[in-house]
Design an enzyme around this catalytic site. Structure first.
Site, short mmCIF file in Angstrom:
data_model
loop_
_atom_site.label_atom_id
_atom_site.label_comp_id
_atom_site.label_asym_id
_atom_site.label_seq_id
_atom_site.Cartn_x
_atom_site.Cartn_y
_atom_site.Cartn_z
N HIS A 46 104.32 23.88 70.51
CA HIS A 46 104.03 22.44 70.45
C HIS A 46 104.43 21.75 71.74
O HIS A 46 105.22 22.27 72.52
CB HIS A 46 104.70 21.76 69.25
N HIS A 95 109.44 17.39 75.57
CA HIS A 95 109.65 18.82 75.80
C HIS A 95 108.40 19.60 75.39
O HIS A 95 107.53 19.08 74.71
CB HIS A 95 110.89 19.35 75.06
N GLU A 122 111.84 24.17 75.02
CA GLU A 122 112.37 24.66 73.76
C GLU A 122 111.80 26.05 73.51
O GLU A 122 110.62 26.29 73.77
CB GLU A 122 111.94 23.71 72.63
#
Ligand code: CO
Length: 134
Positions: free
Chosen positions: A7, A79, A130
């Site tokens: 994502h 992020h 991440e």
């Protein structure tokens, strides 16, 4: 080592406006807002054919994205999340390569209930990364 883009997370100053933007203007499949008190955010998942977008909105007084929105009042990419098969193997490889892992270095449970780690943006071209074990 890294796999799919899981994502892209976008911090937004107005969640309702962002939902309307993605659902009506962009015509995307927008989920219902979910409060994540452990992470200090309300999250809206947007499902695209090849990845997801996560809208992040501050929840509570100590939200980790409040400072980001103070610096970026109209919102912005917060992020990006890459998938890994084994987060501990990935972490150890990154640490051995000189990259910095945020926090105490141990995976936490992310917004999808899977183990996640964050990597220092200064080590990745100014992008908070991440990693999520899938
Ligand atoms: Co994320």
């Amino acid at each position: 080592m890294i796999g799919r883009l899981n994502h892209v997370a976008i911090a937004v100053p107005d969640l309702d406006a962002a939902i309307i933007l993605y659902r009506d203007t962009l015509g995307a499949d927008v989920g219902a807002p979910q409060d994540e008190p452990d992470h200090g955010v309300t999250v809206v998942f947007i499902t695209l054919p090849n990845t997801k977008i996560e809208l992040l909105y501050p929840l509570g007084d100590n939200s980790p994205i409040k400072g980001f929105l103070d610096k970026n009042p109209s919102g912005g990419i917060h992020h990006i999340c890459y998938e890994v098969d084994d987060i501990l193997v990935a972490r150890d490889h990154l640490l051995a390569s000189g990259a910095r892992v945020l926090g105490d270095g141990n995976p936490k449970t992310g917004a999808h209930g899977k183990p996640v780690l964050f990597l220092h943006p200064k080590d990745f071209n100014g992008t908070l990364v991440e990693l999520e074990q899938v």
